[in-house]
Design an enzyme around this catalytic site. Structure first.
Site, PDB file in Angstrom:
ATOM      1  N   THR A 544      40.440  38.069  35.547  1.00 55.75           N
ATOM      2  CA  THR A 544      40.904  36.841  34.902  1.00 55.75           C
ATOM      3  C   THR A 544      39.913  35.697  35.046  1.00 55.75           C
ATOM      4  OG1 THR A 544      42.097  36.247  36.937  1.00 55.75           O
ATOM      5  CG2 THR A 544      43.333  37.423  35.244  1.00 55.75           C
ATOM      6  N   ARG A 569      46.721  37.030  40.135  1.00 56.06           N
ATOM      7  CA  ARG A 569      47.626  36.360  39.204  1.00 56.06           C
ATOM      8  C   ARG A 569      47.591  37.051  37.845  1.00 56.06           C
ATOM      9  NH1 ARG A 569      46.665  29.927  39.999  1.00 56.06           N
ATOM     10  NH2 ARG A 569      44.467  30.511  39.942  1.00 56.06           N
ATOM     11  N   ASP A 586      47.366  41.917  45.205  1.00 56.66           N
ATOM     12  CA  ASP A 586      46.850  41.070  46.269  1.00 56.66           C
ATOM     13  C   ASP A 586      45.948  41.937  47.143  1.00 56.66           C
ATOM     14  OD1 ASP A 586      46.291  39.366  48.311  1.00 56.66           O
ATOM     15  OD2 ASP A 586      48.353  39.086  48.985  1.00 56.66           O
ATOM     16  N   THR A 610      35.012  38.682  42.119  1.00 57.49           N
ATOM     17  CA  THR A 610      36.104  37.880  42.639  1.00 57.49           C
ATOM     18  C   THR A 610      35.806  37.464  44.068  1.00 57.49           C
ATOM     19  OG1 THR A 610      38.500  37.803  42.974  1.00 57.49           O
ATOM     20  CG2 THR A 610      37.385  39.863  43.552  1.00 57.49           C
ATOM     21  N   TRP A 611      36.526  36.468  44.542  1.00 56.52           N
ATOM     22  CA  TRP A 611      36.421  36.014  45.925  1.00 56.52           C
ATOM     23  C   TRP A 611      37.616  35.128  46.215  1.00 56.52           C
ATOM     24  CZ3 TRP A 611      35.374  30.635  46.738  1.00 56.52           C
ATOM     25  CH2 TRP A 611      35.069  29.929  45.554  1.00 56.52           C
ATOM     26  N   GLN A 650      28.800  40.378  42.334  1.00 55.60           N
ATOM     27  CA  GLN A 650      28.334  39.059  41.892  1.00 55.60           C
ATOM     28  C   GLN A 650      28.458  38.067  43.036  1.00 55.60           C
ATOM     29  OE1 GLN A 650      29.443  37.488  37.958  1.00 55.60           O
ATOM     30  NE2 GLN A 650      30.188  35.658  39.004  1.00 55.60           N
ATOM     31  N   LYS A 654      23.536  30.332  45.862  1.00 55.86           N
ATOM     32  CA  LYS A 654      23.671  29.852  47.232  1.00 55.86           C
ATOM     33  C   LYS A 654      23.187  30.892  48.231  1.00 55.86           C
ATOM     34  CE  LYS A 654      27.749  28.965  49.076  1.00 55.86           C
ATOM     35  NZ  LYS A 654      27.679  29.334  50.512  1.00 55.86           N
ATOM     36  N   TYR A 686      28.468  35.670  50.880  1.00 52.37           N
ATOM     37  CA  TYR A 686      27.588  36.448  50.012  1.00 52.37           C
ATOM     38  C   TYR A 686      26.865  37.531  50.826  1.00 52.37           C
ATOM     39  CZ  TYR A 686      27.953  32.782  46.405  1.00 52.37           C
ATOM     40  OH  TYR A 686      28.393  31.902  45.461  1.00 52.37           O
TER      41      TYR A 686
END
Length: 900
Positions: A544, A569, A586, A610-611, A650, A654, A686
């Site tokens: 999403t 979600r 989740d 995602t994170w 991904q 940073k 990361y």
């Protein structure tokens, strides 16, 4: 003597559990508890038909210990006291089938069989409790638990975000009671009583009919409202709010109905059974009944979870649509005992009981279970409304009207029952041969389906139904802009050109070929148009998000791909394709991850975009949470998917520097390439994720990591989304006639300080890195994922201001302007804009992170990367950042996230 012993044993059992009554005084003692039938509903009376009387002497006469005899008596009454006891072995078989990972259709079938006796036993146990609670509480308990199985299945379907299964199962329960149960009862009763007229009390039927009509009105209002002002996300929020308000009204009406039934007008609902049979007594004690009821409710919940989780697999395996299983099969199984009892009472010419079963159960589903699910979904932040689509709502309306006409004169004959039964046959045929029987996901274009009759829920329904049947295209009318953002870019180019449908070939109702703009497209069973089944299967974690959705769109546009999308979600804009399946999960919950990802056993490519950001990004807790998420996912994918070829991760720029400093050693003109060392040994999730991949894949599976700059894309839920910040700021400036100011440092305003990364480019680079065998490596490959051409905010800002229609002052820069401070009191302003413009319902914090914008525009170092490595290896896609921003502004407008 045996009869005497049996009565004494029941007396002892009840006394042991419910108080110190002196059972030694004998049967004639005043202490003998005489408990009459209290609060008994027609559903209870109907279910009692399939019960059988048990003889406690069989288990108690040879038992030396009193408590053991008491337990065995309870066991005999509860487990063996029904003619459906033969189906109880299906319960452990279903659990074993799930534990040993047998075929999911077997789990579905065994769970359904196990639910059949459990539903009847719940009715029996609530009746037993009613003996001790009095008529009012007992009647309320019976009325509430009368459709416990349907309610539990609905709540679990809601929890798993399978709104289509929930809606169709509840709709099926109503139609089954009004057409199948009532129709069969009137038919059999009329045939068994040909020589005498069957009569019933119209007063009870009138009350239930009025309640059903009120429920129908509440179902039709959101549907009519949506059609009155047109399709699109502009109406989603309005229909949702209307549905929630109507649900509250329905629940109030149902409470009034219960009070009316149990207190003020109880005589209207007294059944013909009363007085015809000898007085009954409780056969088990109160606490025993309560304990058994709690235990069986837990088992029903377990089996219901199996049913909801395996219904799509059973549909695929058996060749039966999910709509048929939900509308026809689930209601029949859930109320089999009541249905059989209703027919038997009709044969005995006791139609008041039969009507009480059919109408009472339909009323309870319509006025209690359905609105309760809407309210529960509301508390769970799930968007469920009362819009059951045009076709299904129409079926419900005709069913209620036909039933009301059938019962208007207070008499019955077999012809009425036959007509109701035939109506149900027509409905069942429709459920099994809906549009899904075309074997093409959702072809919706000019010439094939000219009228706009499909709601978002229907699209989601077909999407989940065809998750294992990959087909090449999802086509919609080019004028239906509300779904434009859900199509892949290649198809959007076709739609912009105006696709013309010139030919459709069908065979036995199955679409075989269609010609679009002169190009033939074959559809054959589970094969795509090139005749080859999907040989690449992707799972996208974070589907999403900005990049995740773009990866899914691009993979789906390629015929050979099947895609699983995973996010916590639900999707605001569902991806509509037969080769796509969404999984709400989740990932921090290992048990839920294991359960929900177990369906993805054929994955060949994994994308991690995602994170979680519950803690500060450079904190130990943030690293631990993100590591746990990926570990839980890898545990399942690596164990289930033996064909896994590549994992694509991904992170971001940073990787090369720390936002917490120190900044003294950072070179002002540094341009980072993939060989640059890590910034520091401080916490950076990361690094944790890269190290985890190296460790878990260990030279067995190829992997890559992409490091984009400032991401630009469309999303209604992304925390660090520059597009959401800029768009909301521009909309508020226009709404309040405020100047479109830039707040930050002079360096960030005038100099090239950061690289832009278009979500389309990053998605395409993910796919390139994952599928190009020449660059694939089990040692891992790292790539910067950036647009290429540099930009300054001084160049872009005035163009943005004009794009948003805001006032652009001559001096746009101000180092004293802080977005967080300026926007701190503007939440209500954004809500006014959402309502006035008919936008997708969002809070300002869903789209904009003002602290992020202030940090970005005051960043003390430059974050610039080199894309030389990607260019050298063959990835040459580029975007101008200004064009990217303008593109995503238009995209967010089309999706009704921001105003035009």
């Amino acid at each position: 003597m045996d009869q005497y012993y049996s009565q004494v044993h029941h007396q002892v059992s009840s006394d042991l559990e419910n108080g110190g009554v002196n059972y030694k005084a004998g049967l004639n003692s005043n202490s003998m508890k005489e408990v009459s039938v209290n609060g008994k509903t027609p559903q209870n009376i109907s279910s009692s038909i399939v019960r059988k009387k048990s003889d406690p002497v069989l288990v108690s006469s040879n038992v030396r210990f009193q408590m053991l005899g008491y337990f065995l008596t309870n066991l005999q009454e509860v487990i063996l006291g029904t003619k459906l006891a033969v189906l109880f072995p299906a319960i452990p078989l279903a659990i074993a089938a799930d534990y040993y990972k047998l075929g999911r259709p077997w789990i579905f079938a065994l769970s359904l069989l196990g639910l059949t006796p459990l539903a009847e036993r719940v009715s029996f146990l609530t009746e037993q409790i009613a003996y001790f609670t009095g008529p009012t509480v007992g009647g309320l308990l019976n009325a509430t638990c009368g459709n416990a199985t349907e309610l539990i299945i609905a709540i679990l379907a809601l929890y798993q975000n399978k709104i289509h299964v929930l809606k169709y199962s509840l709709l099926g329960s109503i139609l089954s009671n009004l057409l199948l149960v009532l129709g069969t009862s009137l038919l059999c009763g009329g045939l068994a009583n040909l020589k005498r007229e069957q009569r019933y009390d119209r007063k009870q039927a009138d009350v239930n009919s009025l309640l059903l009509l009120l429920g129908l009105l509440c179902h039709m209002l959101p549907l009519m409202f949506r059609y009155a002002i047109g399709e699109g996300t502009a109406t989603d929020f309005s229909t949702l709010e209307m549905s929630r308000a109507s649900s509250i009204i329905m629940l109030i009406a149902y409470v009034a109905y219960i009070f009316f039934q149990l207190k003020t007008h109880r005589q209207l609902f007294d059944s013909q059974e009363e007085g015809d049979e000898e007085e009954e007594k409780a056969v088990i004690g109160f606490w025993s009944a309560f304990t058994w009821l709690a235990g069986m409710t837990i088992i029903i919940a377990l089996l219901s979870e199996y049913v909801v989780g395996t219904i799509e697999a059973a549909s695929d395996s058996w060749g039966i649509s999910v709509s048929f299983l939900s509308i026809i099969l689930l209601p029949i199984v859930g109320n089999a005992a009541e249905h059989a009892g209703s027919v038997i009472f009709a044969l005995k010419n006791k139609l008041d009981i039969s009507l009480g079963v059919a109408l009472g159960s339909a009323t309870q589903i319509s006025m209690f279970v359905v609105p309760l699910c809407v309210v529960v979904a509301w508390t769970m932040n799930i968007q469920m409304d009362l819009d059951f689509s045009l076709l299904e709502t129409g079926s419900l309306a005709f069913t209620i009207i036909i039933t009301a006409f059938t019962l208007q004169d207070g008499t019955s004959h077999y012809m009425k029952g036959l007509l109701l039964f035939l109506c149900y046959i027509v409905k069942s045929r429709k459920a099994n041969h809906s549009l899904d029987s075309l074997q093409l996901s959702c072809i919706y274009m000019r010439g094939l389906i000219p009228d706009k009759e499909w709601s978002t829920d229907q699209f989601m329904f077909f999407n989940s139904m065809f998750c294992s049947n990959p087909h090449p295209y999802l086509l919609i009318d080019e004028a239906d802009i509300s779904f434009a953002g859900q199509l892949n870019c290649e198809l959007m180019e076709q739609l912009d050109a105006g696709p013309q449908l010139s030919r459709i070939d069908q065979e036995d109702g199955v679409l075989k070929l269609f010609v679009l703009d002169g190009v033939p497209h074959m559809v054959s069973g589970k094969e795509s148009d090139n005749g080859a089944a999907a040989n690449c299967v992707a799972i996208i974690f974070g589907v999403t998000g900005l990049v995740g959705r773009e990866i899914a769109r691009r993979l789906i546009s390629k015929n050979k791909w099947k895609v699983y999308g995973v996010a916590r979600r639900s999707e605001s804009f569902p991806i509509l394709s037969p080769s796509y399946r969404f999984i709400s999960c989740d990932l921090l919950n290992p048990n839920e991850t294991e359960r929900k990802l177990s369906v993805a056993q054929d994955v060949t490519h994994m994308f991690w975009v995602t994170w979680t950001s519950e803690f500060p990004l450079d904190s130990k807790e943030c690293c631990e949470q993100n590591e746990a998420m990926m570990s839980n996912a890898l545990n399942v994918i690596l164990s289930k998917s033996k064909a896994l070829k590549h994992v694509s991760l991904q992170t971001g720029m940073k990787h090369y520097l720390s936002l917490r400093g120190p900044f003294d050693d950072v070179k002002e003109e540094s341009i980072y390439d993939e060989k640059c060392p890590r910034a520091s040994e401080r916490y950076n999730f990361y690094y944790v994720l890269e190290d985890l991949l190296k460790k878990r894949l260990a030279g067995k599976v190829a992997w890559s990591v992409l490091r984009p700059g400032l991401l630009m894309g469309s999303s209604s839920t992304t925390l660090y989304n520059i597009m959401g910040c800029l768009a909301i700021y521009g909309a508020i400036c226009r709404h309040l006639n405020l100047p479109f100011m830039f707040g930050g440092t002079r360096e960030c305003w005038e100099e090239v300080c950061i690289d832009g990364s278009d979500a389309r480019l990053v998605a395409e680079q993910h796919i390139w890195a994952a599928t190009d065998d020449e660059i694939s490596s089990t040692d891992g490959q790292a790539f910067n994922a950036i647009n290429g051409p540099s930009f300054t905010w001084k160049e872009i800002w005035p163009v943005l201001g004009k794009k948003f229609g805001a006032e652009v002052p001559e001096e746009m820069f101000s180092d004293d302007f802080w977005f967080a401070k300026a926007m701190s009191d503007k939440k209500k302003v954004w809500q006014e804009i959402v309502v006035r413009e008919g936008l997708l319902h969002t809070e300002m914090e869903d789209l904009a992170n003002w602290e992020f914008l202030d940090i970005l525009f005051r960043c003390p170092m430059k974050m610039l990367g080199s894309r030389a490595k990607a260019d050298r290896l063959g990835f040459t896609m580029r975007f101008k950042t200004l064009e990217s921003i303008l593109y995503w502004v238009d995209s967010m407008r089309e999706e009704k996230i921001i105003p035009f």
